[in-house]
Scaffold this motif. Structure first.
Motif, PDB file in Angstrom:
ATOM      1  N   GLN A  27      -5.160   7.489  -2.074  1.00  0.00           N
ATOM      2  CA  GLN A  27      -5.230   6.148  -3.131  1.00  0.00           C
ATOM      3  C   GLN A  27      -5.934   6.422  -4.508  1.00  0.00           C
ATOM      4  OE1 GLN A  27      -7.465   3.279  -1.309  1.00  0.00           O
ATOM      5  NE2 GLN A  27      -6.113   1.308  -2.097  1.00  0.00           N
ATOM      6  N   PHE A  79       0.943  -1.040  -0.001  1.00  0.00           N
ATOM      7  CA  PHE A  79       0.175   0.129  -0.069  1.00  0.00           C
ATOM      8  C   PHE A  79       0.858   1.206   0.074  1.00  0.00           C
ATOM      9  CE2 PHE A  79      -2.632   3.374   1.958  1.00  0.00           C
ATOM     10  CZ  PHE A  79      -3.656   3.152   1.154  1.00  0.00           C
ATOM     11  N   TYR A 107     -12.154  -0.203  13.638  1.00  0.00           N
ATOM     12  CA  TYR A 107     -12.982   1.136  13.594  1.00  0.00           C
ATOM     13  C   TYR A 107     -14.486   1.062  14.448  1.00  0.00           C
ATOM     14  CZ  TYR A 107     -15.497   5.248  11.349  1.00  0.00           C
ATOM     15  OH  TYR A 107     -16.013   6.142  11.286  1.00  0.00           O
ATOM     16  N   SER A 132      -8.791  11.152  -1.330  1.00  0.00           N
ATOM     17  CA  SER A 132      -7.778  10.359  -0.821  1.00  0.00           C
ATOM     18  C   SER A 132      -6.765   9.955  -1.574  1.00  0.00           C
ATOM     19  CB  SER A 132      -8.611   8.851  -0.397  1.00  0.00           C
ATOM     20  OG  SER A 132      -8.753   8.244  -1.661  1.00  0.00           O
ATOM     21  N   GLN A 159      -1.408  13.577   7.372  1.00  0.00           N
ATOM     22  CA  GLN A 159      -2.434  14.653   7.574  1.00  0.00           C
ATOM     23  C   GLN A 159      -3.219  14.516   6.349  1.00  0.00           C
ATOM     24  OE1 GLN A 159      -0.696  18.665   8.648  1.00  0.00           O
ATOM     25  NE2 GLN A 159       1.260  17.460   9.103  1.00  0.00           N
ATOM     26  N   THR A 160      -3.334  13.434   5.597  1.00  0.00           N
ATOM     27  CA  THR A 160      -4.335  13.318   4.468  1.00  0.00           C
ATOM     28  C   THR A 160      -4.991  11.895   4.823  1.00  0.00           C
ATOM     29  OG1 THR A 160      -2.587  12.207   3.123  1.00  0.00           O
ATOM     30  CG2 THR A 160      -3.115  14.735   2.919  1.00  0.00           C
ATOM     31  N   GLN A 161      -6.257  11.654   3.782  1.00  0.00           N
ATOM     32  CA  GLN A 161      -6.830  10.565   3.950  1.00  0.00           C
ATOM     33  C   GLN A 161      -6.111   9.753   2.986  1.00  0.00           C
ATOM     34  OE1 GLN A 161     -11.030  11.029   3.342  1.00  0.00           O
ATOM     35  NE2 GLN A 161     -11.354   9.027   2.719  1.00  0.00           N
ATOM     36  N   GLN A 162      -6.018   8.487   3.343  1.00  0.00           N
ATOM     37  CA  GLN A 162      -5.149   7.502   2.424  1.00  0.00           C
ATOM     38  C   GLN A 162      -6.189   7.003   1.426  1.00  0.00           C
ATOM     39  OE1 GLN A 162      -1.681   7.695   2.492  1.00  0.00           O
ATOM     40  NE2 GLN A 162      -2.423   9.403   4.039  1.00  0.00           N
ATOM     41  N   SER A 163      -7.223   6.359   2.287  1.00  0.00           N
ATOM     42  CA  SER A 163      -8.089   5.393   1.466  1.00  0.00           C
ATOM     43  C   SER A 163      -9.271   6.036   0.963  1.00  0.00           C
ATOM     44  CB  SER A 163      -8.121   3.997   2.160  1.00  0.00           C
ATOM     45  OG  SER A 163      -9.320   3.265   1.822  1.00  0.00           O
ATOM     46  N   ARG A 164      -9.966   5.516   0.076  1.00  0.00           N
ATOM     47  CA  ARG A 164     -11.452   5.857  -0.575  1.00  0.00           C
ATOM     48  C   ARG A 164     -12.185   5.692   0.568  1.00  0.00           C
ATOM     49  NH1 ARG A 164     -14.550   3.041  -5.409  1.00  0.00           N
ATOM     50  NH2 ARG A 164     -14.903   5.047  -6.476  1.00  0.00           N
ATOM     51  N   ASP A 165     -12.245   4.343   1.358  1.00  0.00           N
ATOM     52  CA  ASP A 165     -12.997   4.197   2.323  1.00  0.00           C
ATOM     53  C   ASP A 165     -12.527   5.127   3.785  1.00  0.00           C
ATOM     54  OD1 ASP A 165     -14.361   3.206   4.443  1.00  0.00           O
ATOM     55  OD2 ASP A 165     -14.435   1.282   3.985  1.00  0.00           O
ATOM     56  N   PRO A 166     -13.234   5.795   4.379  1.00  0.00           N
ATOM     57  CA  PRO A 166     -12.587   6.486   5.425  1.00  0.00           C
ATOM     58  C   PRO A 166     -12.429   5.791   6.698  1.00  0.00           C
ATOM     59  CG  PRO A 166     -14.683   7.282   5.244  1.00  0.00           C
ATOM     60  CD  PRO A 166     -14.262   6.234   4.043  1.00  0.00           C
ATOM     61  N   THR A 167     -12.942   4.406   6.740  1.00  0.00           N
ATOM     62  CA  THR A 167     -12.608   3.487   7.960  1.00  0.00           C
ATOM     63  C   THR A 167     -11.571   2.626   8.000  1.00  0.00           C
ATOM     64  OG1 THR A 167     -13.957   1.801   7.183  1.00  0.00           O
ATOM     65  CG2 THR A 167     -15.085   3.658   8.286  1.00  0.00           C
TER      66      THR A 167
END
Lengths: 743, 743
Positions: free
Chosen positions: B670, A224, A368, B668, A338-346
């Motif tokens: 990703q 990932f 989660y 995101s 400080q950013t969101q990694q995945s499409r799914d925020p969980t």
């Protein structure tokens, strides 16, 4: 209600107590035998290995140099002497920021107190407002004459003075708060910029890694981050579920202690080997050779531990879906955290990793949904805790005045009427009862926070602190005003028409001042003086020394310096009468910070936004109370003018939040880049991978690596490896916790 | 209060109005002369260039094919026919999500209505609770017998039915909301993932660039991003202060129009040249040759425009401290947009750039302090607007029932008692008066949002919408309940003891149902039917066509299709009686979306979290009202059970916020990486710099680039350049606004 005499007696008692504590401390601290209680930090820092002795027999335990008794109060200037930058080096930024809370209290309240006593006391005192109420059943005392209650209804010009004071107080407080926020934000940024290289600057904690049927968690993490941070990703550290290992290590430690104890015993009485009983609590059952038994126990446990460790190392089943991911630069880590990694925020939830020694490993694996559920459960539990705690407090409050007790239990009247006893009850009872209630609270709150799933000790403590503050706010402050008033004035209420109720409340709220004064004297004055005496550690230390201490190891632990109780002390909610408290607390805590407390972690003042918010909350509540009060006093013209104040204060809060809070929450890319660039210039051939190798391994997992070191007496640590800058306050930098060993 | 008969008459009137509107629409829409009013979207899309004619004289204006009149209602199935994915392509995701609001309303309320009518109506109806109150001065009617008011106090088993219903409604609503949130989040993510390449995917808006004495803004931007995003930074576009240019261009356009008009006039009457008067409004003063005058004006303006443009292009003084910074990849832009750049959080503030056509250029230059100040000013202004608007509304509400009017003006009694008139007043008055008030509001709110400093049209509209919702909530909903009740029941209040007041309020709140029913009938039924008739555009179009239209250019603008009024329509606050409204609105707006509205921008459903929050707010308020109501009904046992509901609902909201909101706020890494990688594979030699060259230039600045294009009639655009995917709904992709020209 308490008269001025009662307050005087209570003040006298508290002052005497405080002075007694301070003198006791001044004498006890120069006894060499107490050295480890009052100066533990110097031992931990390795700057002192045994107490300073003045020579002669007994001087090992008692100070016989009588000259030093003459200078018994000179710890105070000593405590104030160390300049702030040096203090940051010595005790960390957290401690310095913590001290500034008290300094801020002084800065805010000293000028306000001066103005209040010159402007408001005469205005309130020279009235007959309360005398007029004499025909009603309201109880009041001389001290209440100093308050707003004493101004008769509709006395416009006198209310204007209060109105102006409200504005002055608000503006002065906001001004000081803003300056302090600015200063502390700057201090934090400078501290972080000058800080040496530490693993948490490069590391991000990833939680809720999704399960994949085709890949193990380790592979998943690697893939990932190699895909999504191709240029920056460096390495990662899996998190093991090491509960069993922890338990084994803990048991072995106990066994080792007992073994050492038996060995010592054997050394003293060489003739007979120590014998232990195998039954219940070592009191009954068949006898056995102590040394042999414990030696075999330790050996088998050591074997088990290495097996368990091997199992953890080789197997993948114990790996939990969380990992510490390290990057090649601070810039890369700042981005990932400080950013969101995945499409799914969980999934793949990232945040800055705390310092290794700050990590609370037990909560890393929580999924989660669990986290959310736990949060709800804790919220509900906290709600009930807060509101059912109110019942006993309200009961105590209702007993808090003599007249109330007399009315409730007329047969006690002759006893209570004894003058001195009456004053003592008046002065101490309400404060102490409350104090006992509050004593048990922090632990409960800490357990709740742990259950809630925070992953670092610092966040656990911050959360507990804000819960504690909320609790105090609702129960002590609002609870005392509402229920205290209700119990006390119930009789009046029932005898008058409904329309007059708000008026009565308006009259009696300022009368509560007495209660708060006693509360602050007990909690603030005597409490702080007691803090410096360190009575509990002193007793425990000497008890352990005499009866319990078995090995040198144990003695090391008996000098547990404790950490500043950020989670209980940060609550500047009870505002009157407290300049003495702030001054005393400042000196005392400065002394403790220098000589006693050892910091468990360094959050670089991250709790300041909480402090700021709490001061502002208290300010707004006081504004609203004043507004309600003036309204019931038939000064409705003032309402719109007073309504402006909370609006302005909230606006001020928003401004500060936007302007200064980011310094405590985010890490800007510019800063990261500057630091990265500097470092790359200074150390072009840094082997980061080696630096991260074991930084975030589970402490118990690492502890077992080499047994001999674990068994060794903790020694003063050398300054940590790599890029040693001037600053040296992150003593345990590369070490996960105090249980771990020097590298 | 209104009787069932009154409601019936009002309903009849509204139904007749609605049906009349629908029939009128059905007839008018098939007249070729109205084609541009009812199908403007097809003209703009270029799929239709002139109305379909059936042949024969007059068929250009009037449809003589009588068979088509027979099928006059077939627009309804037609509107429902287009499948959703095609609708997304045709009208954009925003429109589809907007339609789903009405669908969601149906899905929530239809089952609830079924259950309510089978379970609750019998329970309420078969009571005598209100009859018992007859001796008091409370006024009530038959329709109130259907409500909770009719249950006598303490009738436990009947309240249980209400309690269960409250639970059923809450759970059903939350279930539907969650499903919808999930669906729409998924739709949004898919939409964004399949979307073609657009400049805003790579671009970040930077504001509050600090001033530097040594460097210009352009150099500063270049250096800052080259240093802090070395691998990702590509280029930037400075923002010019083009206010003067805009004005010049606007004036030239007017002059050009007048010139064309005079030319046309001259063409028709070749003999005499058109003459204009130079004085006030062209009515007096000395005469001049129209064509010559306007030609010289246009020429001088064109010269001025190119001078001004040259000044802007070469000089740096007009550059404001904001810039659009473009990156080499979506990944780089995602990072820059979602992190803090500078140590000082008031400088170098970054956010995702909106689409070029969505940018509101006037606000780009506002400094940080200004923004904060403006926010406070607008908040205060909004507060006063909301609460002083309440006075007229309250007045209208107090007149809203006949008995109230009769009591206030007894001399009107004979007039009002006329049966039909009475019913009309009852049915229409409250709704219409309110409607007129609310008609002017959106513009004021939009002006406030513009002043507040938002930088995109979409955010302006979202903010206005939430202000409008808040306004409606406070004024229409709470205002009607509280002040309406107060005016109406004032007499009862004054005659009873203070303790009975809560009880009276509890009885009269459900009686307000009548008011809401009429409000929804006027606003919902007739309003929606009126919407499809497009009366205002129809009249304006034909007026312009007959008297005003001078050039083909103007005719193009007369067919302004309007955009969906997201800022007023998104407020599902008035809940009863509205299934018909939802059904009708769904069909009507689906038709409008397909045939009329042209989207000004595409936010990919970004407003859904607002919709979700509003539905939940309405739900919680209804729960609290029920709680207060049952409490006054002496059913205190139910309070804790009802208290659970808002807590659960808030918990549900938190859950949804954590789970689904990020899809609407963040992007995101990703996703960004996947899209970047795909694109790099598909188009390895993409010239991104050329792609960004002028994408974010000020529209007026770009417009002037080539005059001939600007003057040309807007033509249907070809699908935009680069990576043309299947999707084609971002029609103006590379164009800053509708004023700009095709590339």
């Amino acid at each position: 209600m308490a008269t001025i005499n009662d307050i005087g007696v209570a003040a006298a008692i508290n002052i005497v107590t405080a002075i007694a504590f301070l003198i006791a401390f001044a004498i006890l601290r120069i006894q060499p035998v107490n050295d480890r209680v009052y100066f533990p930090k110097w031992y931990l820092k390795g700057l002192r290995s045994s107490s300073i002795q003045t020579g002669g027999f007994g001087s090992k335990f008692i100070n016989l140099d009588f000259r030093s008794y003459v200078r018994f109060l000179n710890w105070m200037p000593e405590a104030l002497k160390m300049p702030e930058p040096e203090l940051v080096d010595h005790a960390g930024l957290d401690s310095v920021v913590y001290l500034r809370i008290y300094l801020l209290g002084l800065k805010i309240f000293f000028p306000i107190a001066c103005v209040a006593f010159t402007a408001m006391v005469p205005v309130n005192w020279t009235n007959k407002g309360l005398d007029r109420l004499k025909h009603s059943n309201l109880t009041y005392s001389d001290i209440d004459k100093l308050s707003l209650s004493n101004i008769p209804n509709g006395s416009a010009s006198r209310f204007w003075v209060h109105l102006c004071m409200a504005y002055v107080i608000t503006f002065w407080t906001c001004f000081m708060l803003k300056r302090e926020y600015q200063n502390i934000a700057l201090m934090r940024l400078q501290f972080l910029a000058n800080d040496q290289m530490r693993p948490n600057q490069f590391t991000v904690l990833v939680r809720n890694i999704p399960t994949d049927p085709h890949e193990s968690i380790c592979e998943l993490v690697e893939h990932f981050f190699k895909v999504n941070h191709p240029d920056q990703y460096l390495t990662f550290q899996a998190v093991h579920d090491a509960t069993k290992l922890s338990e084994l290590v803990k048991t072995r430690k106990q066994m080792q202690n007992l073994l050492d104890y038996n060995n010592n015993k054997h050394m003293r009485t060489l003739s007979k080997r120590p014998v232990i009983k195998m039954g219940f609590l070592g009191c009954c059952g068949e006898e056995a050779d102590g040394i042999k038994y414990y030696t075999s126990m330790v050996e088998s446990l050591t074997r088990e531990i290495s097996e368990e460790k091997e199992r953890l190392r080789t197997g993948t089943k114990s790996i939990v879906p969380a990992a510490f991911v390290s990057f090649k630069s601070r810039w890369g880590a700042a981005i990932c955290a400080q950013t969101q990694q995945s499409r799914d925020p969980t999934e793949w939830i990232t945040e800055w990793a705390a310092e290794p020694r700050d990590i609370y490993y037990d909560n890393l694996a929580l999924p989660y949904v669990d986290l959310k559920l736990r949060r709800i459960i804790v919220a509900v539990a906290y709600f009930f805790l807060t509101f059912f705690f109110m019942i006993p407090i309200a009961f105590v409050q209702s007993l808090a005045n003599i007249e109330g007790i007399e009315k409730a239990f007329p047969f006690l009247k002759p006893l209570i009427e004894v003058r001195l006893l009456k004053s003592i009850i008046q002065g101490f009872l309400p404060g102490i009862a409350l104090k006992i209630f509050l004593l048990f609270l922090p632990r409960i709150l800490m357990q709740m926070s742990k259950f809630e799933g925070f992953v670092s000790t610092s966040s656990l403590e911050r959360r507990s602190a804000s819960r504690f503050y909320m609790f105090q706010f609702i129960n002590v402050f609002l609870g005392s005003i509402v229920t205290g008033t209700a119990f006390q004035q119930l009789n009046s209420f029932l005898n008058q028409s409904a329309n007059d109720i708000p008026k009565t409340i308006g009259v009696s709220i300022p009368m509560k001042a007495t209660f708060f004064i006693t509360y602050i004297m007990v909690d603030g004055w005597a409490g702080v003086a007691g803090e410096i005496l360190r009575l509990k550690p002193l007793i425990i230390y000497h008890l352990k020394n005499t009866f319990l201490v078995r090995t040198e190891n144990d003695r090391e632990e008996a000098t547990d310096p404790g950490t500043i109780g950020f989670n209980t002390a940060v609550s500047p909610i009870l505002l009157p009468f407290i300049i003495v408290f702030f001054g005393l607390a400042y000196v005392v805590y400065r002394h403790q910070v220098i000589n006693v407390y050892n910091q468990k972690y360094e959050s670089a003042g991250k709790f300041w936004p909480d402090v700021h918010r709490r001061v502002l909350t208290a300010l707004i509540v006081s504004q609203l109370l004043l507004m309600g009060l003036l309204n019931t006093k038939q000064a409705p013209k003032s309402t719109p003018l007073l309504l402006v104040l909370p609006v302005l204060t909230i606006g001020f809060h928003m401004h500060c939040k936007g302007r200064y809070q980011p310094a405590f929450v985010t890490y800007s890319l510019q800063e990261a880049m500057v630091k990265d660039t500097l470092e790359r210039t200074r150390e072009p051939n840094l082997n980061l991978k080696a630096f991260f190798r074991n930084a975030y391994a589970h402490p118990e997992f690492r502890v077992g690596e080499n047994l001999e070191k674990e068994m060794a007496v903790e020694k003063p640590h050398t300054t940590p490896e790599l890029v040693a800058t001037k600053r040296g306050s992150w003593r345990n930098t590369s070490l996960p916790s105090k249980h771990s060993c020097p590298a």
